[in-house]
Design a protein around this motif. Structure first.
Motif, PDB file in Angstrom:
ATOM      1  N   ARG A 164      33.460  45.853  26.290  1.00 45.52           N
ATOM      2  CA  ARG A 164      32.373  45.419  25.402  1.00 45.52           C
ATOM      3  C   ARG A 164      31.051  46.033  25.826  1.00 45.52           C
ATOM      4  O   ARG A 164      30.290  46.540  24.999  1.00 45.52           O
ATOM      5  CB  ARG A 164      32.261  43.899  25.409  1.00 45.52           C
ATOM      6  N   ILE A 165      30.775  46.011  27.130  1.00 44.45           N
ATOM      7  CA  ILE A 165      29.519  46.560  27.632  1.00 44.45           C
ATOM      8  C   ILE A 165      29.477  48.077  27.436  1.00 44.45           C
ATOM      9  O   ILE A 165      28.458  48.630  27.039  1.00 44.45           O
ATOM     10  CB  ILE A 165      29.304  46.168  29.107  1.00 44.45           C
ATOM     11  N   ALA A 200      27.831  39.711  28.564  1.00 46.99           N
ATOM     12  CA  ALA A 200      28.202  40.712  27.546  1.00 46.99           C
ATOM     13  C   ALA A 200      27.640  40.316  26.186  1.00 46.99           C
ATOM     14  O   ALA A 200      27.148  41.168  25.438  1.00 46.99           O
ATOM     15  CB  ALA A 200      29.719  40.870  27.478  1.00 46.99           C
ATOM     16  N   SER A 201      27.673  39.036  25.863  1.00 47.63           N
ATOM     17  CA  SER A 201      27.098  38.558  24.597  1.00 47.63           C
ATOM     18  C   SER A 201      25.588  38.778  24.573  1.00 47.63           C
ATOM     19  O   SER A 201      25.013  39.130  23.540  1.00 47.63           O
ATOM     20  CB  SER A 201      27.406  37.071  24.394  1.00 47.63           C
ATOM     21  N   ALA A 225      30.945  49.795  25.079  1.00 45.47           N
ATOM     22  CA  ALA A 225      30.741  50.054  23.650  1.00 45.47           C
ATOM     23  C   ALA A 225      29.274  49.889  23.271  1.00 45.47           C
ATOM     24  O   ALA A 225      28.717  50.677  22.500  1.00 45.47           O
ATOM     25  CB  ALA A 225      31.611  49.120  22.810  1.00 45.47           C
ATOM     26  N   VAL A 226      28.637  48.875  23.820  1.00 42.14           N
ATOM     27  CA  VAL A 226      27.215  48.648  23.544  1.00 42.14           C
ATOM     28  C   VAL A 226      26.376  49.775  24.113  1.00 42.14           C
ATOM     29  O   VAL A 226      25.473  50.293  23.449  1.00 42.14           O
ATOM     30  CB  VAL A 226      26.764  47.287  24.112  1.00 42.14           C
ATOM     31  N   GLU A 282      24.990  42.476  23.965  1.00 41.10           N
ATOM     32  CA  GLU A 282      25.260  42.792  22.553  1.00 41.10           C
ATOM     33  C   GLU A 282      24.119  42.306  21.653  1.00 41.10           C
ATOM     34  O   GLU A 282      23.658  43.043  20.779  1.00 41.10           O
ATOM     35  CB  GLU A 282      26.580  42.167  22.120  1.00 41.10           C
ATOM     36  N   ARG A 327      38.202  43.476  29.318  1.00 36.92           N
ATOM     37  CA  ARG A 327      37.560  43.343  27.999  1.00 36.92           C
ATOM     38  C   ARG A 327      36.042  43.305  28.118  1.00 36.92           C
ATOM     39  O   ARG A 327      35.335  43.852  27.289  1.00 36.92           O
ATOM     40  CB  ARG A 327      38.056  42.089  27.286  1.00 36.92           C
ATOM     41  N   LEU A 328      35.551  42.646  29.163  1.00 37.88           N
ATOM     42  CA  LEU A 328      34.119  42.550  29.387  1.00 37.88           C
ATOM     43  C   LEU A 328      33.523  43.943  29.583  1.00 37.88           C
ATOM     44  O   LEU A 328      32.522  44.299  28.951  1.00 37.88           O
ATOM     45  CB  LEU A 328      33.838  41.668  30.608  1.00 37.88           C
ATOM     46  N   HIS A 378      30.289  35.453  32.313  1.00 39.31           N
ATOM     47  CA  HIS A 378      30.879  36.423  31.401  1.00 39.31           C
ATOM     48  C   HIS A 378      30.099  36.511  30.086  1.00 39.31           C
ATOM     49  O   HIS A 378      30.263  37.464  29.339  1.00 39.31           O
ATOM     50  CB  HIS A 378      32.343  36.064  31.130  1.00 39.31           C
TER      51      HIS A 378
END
Length: 135
Positions: free
Chosen positions: A6-7, A120-121, A9-10, A124, A2-3, A117
């Motif tokens: 997310r990265i 990723a936030s 997608a960004v 984003e 998932r991490l 982790h």
């Protein structure tokens, strides 16, 4: 997994526009250069860390005079304020001057300094700040 998703997608969103020139410098004059997690985070968010162009590697001093001469689009600052004055952007002449001609993005310290982790936030959040007009 998932991490990484997310990265990815960004990165797909951020890399549709030219990379903004970014400066990250502490109020005590230390800036990250190449080979740092900060450089990787800025790159993943779609920005270009100007200190790498200067040849800075690791965390190194970036004198006020040199910082003032940089052409930057975005200045990233730590949102932490110890006493509301000592760490205010106005207490750093270089950052205050750059803030008049560049966008200032304040990042909470728990995101700015993360090695977990939560990176990723951070990516984003920075992508949203670097590309506010992007969907």
């Amino acid at each position: 997994a998932r991490l990484e998703a997310r990265i990815a997608a960004v990165r797909a969103r951020a890399h549709r526009a030219p990379p903004p020139r970014v400066l990250l410098r502490s109020t005590d004059g230390i800036a990250p250069g190449g080979g740092t997690l900060a450089a990787e985070i800025v790159a993943a968010a779609g920005g270009r860390l100007v200190t790498i162009e200067l040849g800075l590697a690791g965390f190194a001093p970036l004198p006020t005079e040199r910082a003032l001469g940089l052409d930057v689009d975005v200045v990233i600052v730590d949102a932490y304020r110890a006493d509301g004055r000592a760490r205010a952007i106005g207490s750093d002449l270089a950052l205050a001057s750059l803030a008049r001609r560049a966008r200032v993005v304040e990042v909470p310290p728990h995101l700015l300094m993360t090695t977990s982790h939560h990176v990723a936030s951070t990516i984003e959040m920075l992508t949203d700040a670097l590309f506010p007009e992007a969907p």
